[in-house]
Design a protein around this motif. Structure first.
Motif, PDB file in Angstrom:
ATOM      1  N   ALA A  27       0.776  -1.185   0.410  1.00 19.16           N
ATOM      2  CA  ALA A  27      -0.023  -0.315   0.254  1.00 19.16           C
ATOM      3  C   ALA A  27       0.652   1.076   0.143  1.00 19.16           C
ATOM      4  N   ALA A  28       1.855   1.012   0.623  1.00 14.21           N
ATOM      5  CA  ALA A  28       3.006   2.652   1.049  1.00 14.21           C
ATOM      6  C   ALA A  28       3.472   2.539  -0.667  1.00 14.21           C
ATOM      7  N   GLY A  29       4.195   1.192  -1.040  1.00 14.61           N
ATOM      8  CA  GLY A  29       4.499   1.426  -2.247  1.00 14.61           C
ATOM      9  C   GLY A  29       4.402   2.772  -3.835  1.00 14.61           C
ATOM     10  N   PRO A  30       5.461   4.331  -3.956  1.00 12.12           N
ATOM     11  CA  PRO A  30       4.915   4.529  -5.086  1.00 12.12           C
ATOM     12  C   PRO A  30       4.530   4.384  -6.671  1.00 12.12           C
ATOM     13  N   GLY A  31       3.873   2.771  -6.287  1.00 12.99           N
ATOM     14  CA  GLY A  31       3.403   2.500  -7.872  1.00 12.99           C
ATOM     15  C   GLY A  31       1.750   2.877  -8.676  1.00 12.99           C
ATOM     16  N   GLY A  32       1.556   3.301  -7.616  1.00  9.59           N
ATOM     17  CA  GLY A  32      -0.005   4.530  -7.350  1.00  9.59           C
ATOM     18  C   GLY A  32      -0.956   3.678  -7.588  1.00  9.59           C
ATOM     19  N   ASN A  33      -2.098   3.715  -8.200  1.00 12.97           N
ATOM     20  CA  ASN A  33      -3.440   2.564  -7.835  1.00 12.97           C
ATOM     21  C   ASN A  33      -3.235   1.168  -8.322  1.00 12.97           C
ATOM     22  N   LYS A  34      -3.354   0.025  -6.949  1.00 14.75           N
ATOM     23  CA  LYS A  34      -3.034  -1.613  -7.593  1.00 14.75           C
ATOM     24  C   LYS A  34      -4.108  -2.167  -8.065  1.00 14.75           C
ATOM     25  N   ALA A  35      -4.931  -1.221  -7.951  1.00 14.43           N
ATOM     26  CA  ALA A  35      -6.528  -1.556  -8.062  1.00 14.43           C
ATOM     27  C   ALA A  35      -6.860  -1.430 -10.095  1.00 14.43           C
ATOM     28  N   THR A  36      -5.911  -1.708 -11.050  1.00 12.65           N
ATOM     29  CA  THR A  36      -6.683  -1.601 -12.417  1.00 12.65           C
ATOM     30  C   THR A  36      -5.961  -2.612 -12.963  1.00 12.65           C
ATOM     31  N   VAL A  37      -6.009  -2.747 -13.934  1.00  3.57           N
ATOM     32  CA  VAL A  37      -6.806  -3.697 -14.638  1.00  3.57           C
ATOM     33  C   VAL A  37      -4.510  -4.423 -14.710  1.00  3.57           C
ATOM     34  N   LYS A  38      -4.359  -5.613 -15.009  1.00  2.00           N
ATOM     35  CA  LYS A  38      -3.153  -5.993 -14.409  1.00  2.00           C
ATOM     36  C   LYS A  38      -2.451  -5.679 -16.036  1.00  2.00           C
ATOM     37  N   GLY A  39      -1.704  -5.636 -16.153  1.00  2.00           N
ATOM     38  CA  GLY A  39      -1.448  -4.720 -17.737  1.00  2.00           C
ATOM     39  C   GLY A  39      -1.344  -3.585 -18.478  1.00  2.00           C
ATOM     40  N   ARG A  40      -2.102  -3.094 -17.389  1.00  4.72           N
ATOM     41  CA  ARG A  40      -2.753  -1.729 -18.548  1.00  4.72           C
ATOM     42  C   ARG A  40      -1.583  -0.761 -18.394  1.00  4.72           C
ATOM     43  N   VAL A  41      -1.073   0.062 -19.750  1.00 11.00           N
ATOM     44  CA  VAL A  41      -0.198   0.986 -19.842  1.00 11.00           C
ATOM     45  C   VAL A  41      -1.114   2.047 -20.124  1.00 11.00           C
ATOM     46  N   VAL A  42      -0.872   3.188 -19.450  1.00 13.65           N
ATOM     47  CA  VAL A  42      -1.648   4.482 -19.378  1.00 13.65           C
ATOM     48  C   VAL A  42      -1.089   5.306 -20.328  1.00 13.65           C
ATOM     49  N   LYS A  43      -1.743   6.517 -21.319  1.00 12.12           N
ATOM     50  CA  LYS A  43      -1.329   6.492 -23.135  1.00 12.12           C
ATOM     51  C   LYS A  43      -1.286   7.803 -22.856  1.00 12.12           C
ATOM     52  N   SER A  44      -0.622   8.716 -23.331  1.00 13.44           N
ATOM     53  CA  SER A  44      -0.372  10.197 -22.764  1.00 13.44           C
ATOM     54  C   SER A  44      -2.102  10.456 -24.134  1.00 13.44           C
ATOM     55  N   ALA A  45      -2.521  11.666 -23.599  1.00 13.13           N
ATOM     56  CA  ALA A  45      -3.301  12.076 -23.544  1.00 13.13           C
ATOM     57  C   ALA A  45      -3.537  12.593 -25.607  1.00 13.13           C
ATOM     58  N   ILE A  46      -2.309  13.714 -25.513  1.00  9.23           N
ATOM     59  CA  ILE A  46      -2.116  13.496 -27.013  1.00  9.23           C
ATOM     60  C   ILE A  46      -1.520  12.509 -27.975  1.00  9.23           C
ATOM     61  N   GLU A  47      -1.429  11.577 -27.812  1.00  4.67           N
ATOM     62  CA  GLU A  47      -1.251   9.818 -28.445  1.00  4.67           C
ATOM     63  C   GLU A  47      -2.808  10.113 -28.191  1.00  4.67           C
ATOM     64  N   GLU A  48      -3.501   9.849 -27.330  1.00  6.25           N
ATOM     65  CA  GLU A  48      -5.078   9.197 -27.675  1.00  6.25           C
ATOM     66  C   GLU A  48      -5.762  10.261 -28.657  1.00  6.25           C
ATOM     67  N   TYR A  49      -5.356  11.696 -28.686  1.00 11.34           N
ATOM     68  CA  TYR A  49      -5.831  12.042 -29.242  1.00 11.34           C
ATOM     69  C   TYR A  49      -5.837  12.118 -31.102  1.00 11.34           C
ATOM     70  N   HIS A  50      -4.574  12.360 -31.206  1.00  9.14           N
ATOM     71  CA  HIS A  50      -3.758  11.711 -32.725  1.00  9.14           C
ATOM     72  C   HIS A  50      -4.291  10.530 -32.716  1.00  9.14           C
ATOM     73  N   LYS A  51      -4.561   9.873 -32.410  1.00  5.90           N
ATOM     74  CA  LYS A  51      -4.951   8.477 -33.257  1.00  5.90           C
ATOM     75  C   LYS A  51      -6.132   8.657 -33.508  1.00  5.90           C
ATOM     76  N   LYS A  52      -7.066   9.243 -32.776  1.00  2.00           N
ATOM     77  CA  LYS A  52      -8.987   9.814 -33.091  1.00  2.00           C
ATOM     78  C   LYS A  52      -9.266  10.758 -33.731  1.00  2.00           C
ATOM     79  N   LYS A  53      -7.737  11.966 -34.337  1.00  2.00           N
ATOM     80  CA  LYS A  53      -8.900  13.173 -34.944  1.00  2.00           C
ATOM     81  C   LYS A  53      -8.754  12.307 -36.374  1.00  2.00           C
ATOM     82  N   ALA A  54      -9.534  12.918 -37.116  1.00  2.00           N
ATOM     83  CA  ALA A  54     -10.130  12.409 -38.765  1.00  2.00           C
ATOM     84  C   ALA A  54      -9.075  12.846 -39.548  1.00  2.00           C
ATOM     85  N   VAL A  55      -8.798  12.403 -40.058  1.00  2.83           N
ATOM     86  CA  VAL A  55      -7.873  12.235 -41.308  1.00  2.83           C
ATOM     87  C   VAL A  55      -8.593  12.721 -42.626  1.00  2.83           C
ATOM     88  N   ASN A  56      -7.997  13.967 -43.226  1.00  2.72           N
ATOM     89  CA  ASN A  56      -8.511  14.286 -44.750  1.00  2.72           C
ATOM     90  C   ASN A  56      -8.259  12.811 -46.123  1.00  2.72           C
TER      91      ASN A  56
END
Length: 134
Positions: free
Chosen positions: A38-67
């Motif tokens: 509980a004291a470790g700096p790993g953050g919240n352990k109550a998440t999906v195992k193996g989940r990688v936090v992605k940056s908002a900018i990457e998500e935006y570029h991935k979902k941005k409409a392409v012409n």
């Protein structure tokens, strides 16, 4: 009964009646492990195992409409093969349904300007014969 309840009951039976269990009892190792996790700096352990936090900018570029206009225009202009007019008409006729809304509008026949079959000379001749004018 769950295994933890059975374990707890056995611990209570083994312990002397007047003494309370200290930190170095049989469950101390498990408690220490829980505190450490509980004291470790790993953050919240109550998440999906193996989940990688992605940056908002990457998500935006991935979902941005392409012409795709340029690629589509190149594709459409690349093939300049025009089908035969008879084949085109046949395909259109096959795709046309029997409902009135699917039928093409009827082409109106061009009207010829209404003219007379009589000439001006014929009118004068008739006038002379009918009215008796010379």
């Amino acid at each position: 009964m769950s295994a933890s309840l059975v374990r707890r009951g056995l611990e209570l039976l083994e312990a002397p009646a007047g003494l309370q269990r200290g930190r170095d009892g049989p469950g101390a190792a498990g408690a220490a492990r829980r505190r450490k996790r509980a004291a470790g700096p790993g953050g919240n352990k109550a998440t999906v195992k193996g989940r990688v936090v992605k940056s908002a900018i990457e998500e935006y570029h991935k979902k941005k409409a392409v012409n795709h206009l340029r690629a589509n225009l190149q594709y459409m202009l690349k093939g300049r093969l025009v089908a035969n007019k008879a084949v085109t008409e046949q395909v259109l006729a096959q795709n046309r349904g029997r409902k009135s809304k699917d039928q093409p509008p009827k082409k109106a026949a061009k009207k010829k300007p209404e003219g007379t079959v009589f000439t001006e000379e014929d009118f004068r001749k008739f006038e002379r014969e009918y009215f008796g004018r010379p």
